[in-house]
Design a protein around this motif. Structure first.
Motif, PDB file in Angstrom:
ATOM      1  N   VAL A 126       0.803  -1.228   0.000  1.00  0.00           N
ATOM      2  CA  VAL A 126       0.000   0.000   0.000  1.00  0.00           C
ATOM      3  C   VAL A 126       0.834   1.276   0.000  1.00  0.00           C
ATOM      4  O   VAL A 126       0.298   2.377   0.088  1.00  0.00           O
ATOM      5  CB  VAL A 126      -0.986   0.027   1.193  1.00  0.00           C
ATOM      6  CG1 VAL A 126      -2.045  -1.039   1.044  1.00  0.00           C
ATOM      7  CG2 VAL A 126      -0.257  -0.141   2.519  1.00  0.00           C
ATOM      8  N   ASN A 127       2.146   1.129  -0.079  1.00  0.00           N
ATOM      9  CA  ASN A 127       3.068   2.269  -0.160  1.00  0.00           C
ATOM     10  C   ASN A 127       3.033   3.150   1.087  1.00  0.00           C
ATOM     11  O   ASN A 127       3.069   4.380   0.997  1.00  0.00           O
ATOM     12  CB  ASN A 127       2.827   3.117  -1.416  1.00  0.00           C
ATOM     13  CG  ASN A 127       4.111   3.803  -1.888  1.00  0.00           C
ATOM     14  OD1 ASN A 127       5.172   3.642  -1.293  1.00  0.00           O
ATOM     15  ND2 ASN A 127       3.998   4.585  -2.961  1.00  0.00           N
ATOM     16  N   LEU A 128       2.955   2.524   2.271  1.00  0.00           N
ATOM     17  CA  LEU A 128       3.191   3.248   3.512  1.00  0.00           C
ATOM     18  C   LEU A 128       4.693   3.430   3.672  1.00  0.00           C
ATOM     19  O   LEU A 128       5.457   2.482   3.458  1.00  0.00           O
ATOM     20  CB  LEU A 128       2.643   2.485   4.710  1.00  0.00           C
ATOM     21  CG  LEU A 128       1.130   2.392   4.867  1.00  0.00           C
ATOM     22  CD1 LEU A 128       0.802   1.734   6.195  1.00  0.00           C
ATOM     23  CD2 LEU A 128       0.463   3.751   4.779  1.00  0.00           C
ATOM     24  N   ASP A 129       5.124   4.629   4.070  1.00  0.00           N
ATOM     25  CA  ASP A 129       6.562   4.844   4.150  1.00  0.00           C
ATOM     26  C   ASP A 129       7.159   4.118   5.361  1.00  0.00           C
ATOM     27  O   ASP A 129       6.468   3.795   6.325  1.00  0.00           O
ATOM     28  CB  ASP A 129       6.920   6.331   4.122  1.00  0.00           C
ATOM     29  CG  ASP A 129       6.750   7.044   5.457  1.00  0.00           C
ATOM     30  OD1 ASP A 129       6.055   6.520   6.342  1.00  0.00           O
ATOM     31  OD2 ASP A 129       7.310   8.137   5.602  1.00  0.00           O
TER      32      ASP A 129
ATOM     33  N   PHE B 163       2.610   7.555  -4.567  1.00  0.00           N
ATOM     34  CA  PHE B 163       3.564   8.231  -3.688  1.00  0.00           C
ATOM     35  C   PHE B 163       3.452   7.633  -2.290  1.00  0.00           C
ATOM     36  O   PHE B 163       2.409   7.076  -1.913  1.00  0.00           O
ATOM     37  CB  PHE B 163       3.305   9.740  -3.650  1.00  0.00           C
ATOM     38  CG  PHE B 163       1.895  10.119  -3.283  1.00  0.00           C
ATOM     39  CD1 PHE B 163       1.508  10.258  -1.948  1.00  0.00           C
ATOM     40  CD2 PHE B 163       0.944  10.343  -4.274  1.00  0.00           C
ATOM     41  CE1 PHE B 163       0.212  10.601  -1.621  1.00  0.00           C
ATOM     42  CE2 PHE B 163      -0.362  10.694  -3.948  1.00  0.00           C
ATOM     43  CZ  PHE B 163      -0.720  10.818  -2.610  1.00  0.00           C
ATOM     44  N   ALA B 164       4.520   7.726  -1.536  1.00  0.00           N
ATOM     45  CA  ALA B 164       4.542   7.144  -0.194  1.00  0.00           C
ATOM     46  C   ALA B 164       3.572   7.892   0.727  1.00  0.00           C
ATOM     47  O   ALA B 164       3.517   9.125   0.734  1.00  0.00           O
ATOM     48  CB  ALA B 164       5.958   7.195   0.370  1.00  0.00           C
ATOM     49  N   LEU B 165       2.815   7.139   1.489  1.00  0.00           N
ATOM     50  CA  LEU B 165       1.897   7.701   2.468  1.00  0.00           C
ATOM     51  C   LEU B 165       2.641   7.842   3.794  1.00  0.00           C
ATOM     52  O   LEU B 165       3.164   6.866   4.333  1.00  0.00           O
ATOM     53  CB  LEU B 165       0.679   6.788   2.622  1.00  0.00           C
ATOM     54  CG  LEU B 165      -0.123   6.586   1.336  1.00  0.00           C
ATOM     55  CD1 LEU B 165      -1.170   5.487   1.521  1.00  0.00           C
ATOM     56  CD2 LEU B 165      -0.785   7.888   0.898  1.00  0.00           C
ATOM     57  N   THR B 166       2.681   9.039   4.325  1.00  0.00           N
ATOM     58  CA  THR B 166       3.532   9.367   5.457  1.00  0.00           C
ATOM     59  C   THR B 166       2.719   9.725   6.696  1.00  0.00           C
ATOM     60  O   THR B 166       1.484   9.833   6.662  1.00  0.00           O
ATOM     61  CB  THR B 166       4.431  10.561   5.114  1.00  0.00           C
ATOM     62  OG1 THR B 166       3.597  11.738   4.956  1.00  0.00           O
ATOM     63  CG2 THR B 166       5.208  10.311   3.810  1.00  0.00           C
TER      64      THR B 166
ATOM     65  N   LEU C  13      -1.266  10.962   7.261  1.00  0.00           N
ATOM     66  CA  LEU C  13      -2.139  10.366   8.268  1.00  0.00           C
ATOM     67  C   LEU C  13      -2.699  11.427   9.205  1.00  0.00           C
ATOM     68  O   LEU C  13      -3.899  11.467   9.467  1.00  0.00           O
ATOM     69  CB  LEU C  13      -1.378   9.312   9.063  1.00  0.00           C
ATOM     70  CG  LEU C  13      -2.147   8.710  10.233  1.00  0.00           C
ATOM     71  CD1 LEU C  13      -3.387   7.985   9.756  1.00  0.00           C
ATOM     72  CD2 LEU C  13      -1.258   7.792  11.041  1.00  0.00           C
ATOM     73  N   GLU C  14      -1.846  12.277   9.716  1.00  0.00           N
ATOM     74  CA  GLU C  14      -2.290  13.294  10.657  1.00  0.00           C
ATOM     75  C   GLU C  14      -3.277  14.265  10.011  1.00  0.00           C
ATOM     76  O   GLU C  14      -4.246  14.696  10.640  1.00  0.00           O
ATOM     77  CB  GLU C  14      -1.081  14.039  11.217  1.00  0.00           C
ATOM     78  CG  GLU C  14      -0.218  13.165  12.119  1.00  0.00           C
ATOM     79  CD  GLU C  14       0.961  13.915  12.713  1.00  0.00           C
ATOM     80  OE1 GLU C  14       1.147  15.097  12.360  1.00  0.00           O
ATOM     81  OE2 GLU C  14       1.690  13.324  13.526  1.00  0.00           O
ATOM     82  N   SER C  15      -3.043  14.601   8.749  1.00  0.00           N
ATOM     83  CA  SER C  15      -3.962  15.481   8.040  1.00  0.00           C
ATOM     84  C   SER C  15      -5.333  14.837   7.891  1.00  0.00           C
ATOM     85  O   SER C  15      -6.368  15.484   8.104  1.00  0.00           O
ATOM     86  CB  SER C  15      -3.386  15.830   6.664  1.00  0.00           C
ATOM     87  OG  SER C  15      -4.296  16.615   5.929  1.00  0.00           O
TER      88      SER C  15
END
Length: 265
Positions: free
Chosen positions: A71-74, A222-225, A229-231
């Motif tokens: 899932v492209n989590l960083d 793109f990597a999910l950072t 998440l916080e946003s």
């Protein structure tokens, strides 16, 4: 506080495994004893083969690879998840975990799940519950779920659990985990900027504990950072507060439920 939020929602996992493909796992020995978690995402990764199919003895490098590949989590965010997950292992200085460890109540697993019964009613938090999920999906009337509908579904589950479960609690771990649970599916399967996701992707994911590849879903380019998440969490929280303050909830009345503490929202 935002850092704690996602700790519970994606749940952590990993384990050395060779196959990283979205095809269904096949050919495992008949005697294999499989373990699963309260987290549909980790279960999906084990079902697909990104994680060991048996869900046992998961190491950090495996989850870093699996969540990045699937899932492209960083990797920094995934590392944070894994370290939090180790706190559920009943062994001092653990370096590995098994998926069932995450079922420890009020550590990462929490009341008012979108797809699991509360611990008061059942000990099977690692198993999808169609009745619970039917309530969740009732708040998604349109083909595309937006942040407000996602927040309404979460709040609806909180209100139902609060009304029906005499032991209901969302503690300082469970409350952020609950908010993150909603934020994660919006991020992983939807449009991060718009805060929307195709309902069929989310339904397929929860009901089958598989990634919705066959419906046309692709992982983020793109990597999910942590920032993403916080946003998204902030957006879910804002919509939740709007729903509560506007008395916009459906099917519940003030007379039918106990007051909710602020941190439970």
């Amino acid at each position: 506080m935002m850092r704690t939020v996602f700790v519970a929602a994606t749940a952590f996992a990993g384990a050395a495994l060779a196959i990283r493909t979205h095809r269904e796992y096949g050919g495992h020995p008949a005697q294999e004893i499989v373990t699963r978690s309260p987290c549909p995402l980790l279960n999906a990764l084990a079902n697909h083969g990104y994680l060991p199919h048996d869900g046992r003895d998961i190491e950090k490098d495996t989850i870093l690879d699996a969540l990045e590949d699937a899932v492209n989590l960083d990797r920094p965010l995934t590392d944070f998840f894994f370290q939090a997950g180790l706190g559920t292992v009943p062994v001092a200085n653990a370096t590995r975990l098994s998926l069932h460890h995450l079922s420890q109540h009020n550590a990462i697993e929490h009341d008012a799940s979108l797809s699991r019964p509360d611990a008061f009613f059942s000990s099977h938090q690692n198993v999808f519950d169609p009745t619970v999920f039917a309530e969740t999906r009732s708040y998604w009337p349109d083909p595309v779920i937006d942040v407000r509908q996602a927040a309404a579904a979460r709040l609806g589950r909180v209100q139902t659990a609060n009304r029906t479960n005499p032991a209901f609690e969302l503690n300082k771990s469970g409350s952020p985990a609950s908010t993150a649970e909603t934020s994660i599916y919006l991020l992983a399967f939807g449009d991060v900027g718009a805060g929307t996701v195709r309902r069929e992707f989310v339904e397929y994911f929860f009901e089958n504990e598989r990634l919705p590849f066959e419906l046309g879903w692709e992982k983020s380019k793109f990597a999910l950072t942590q920032e993403h998440l916080e946003s998204m969490i902030a957006r879910v929280v804002a919509e939740t507060e709007s729903l509560v303050n506007g008395s916009a909830m459906m099917g519940t009345t003030p007379e039918s439920q106990r007051p909710l503490a602020g941190n439970e929202l």
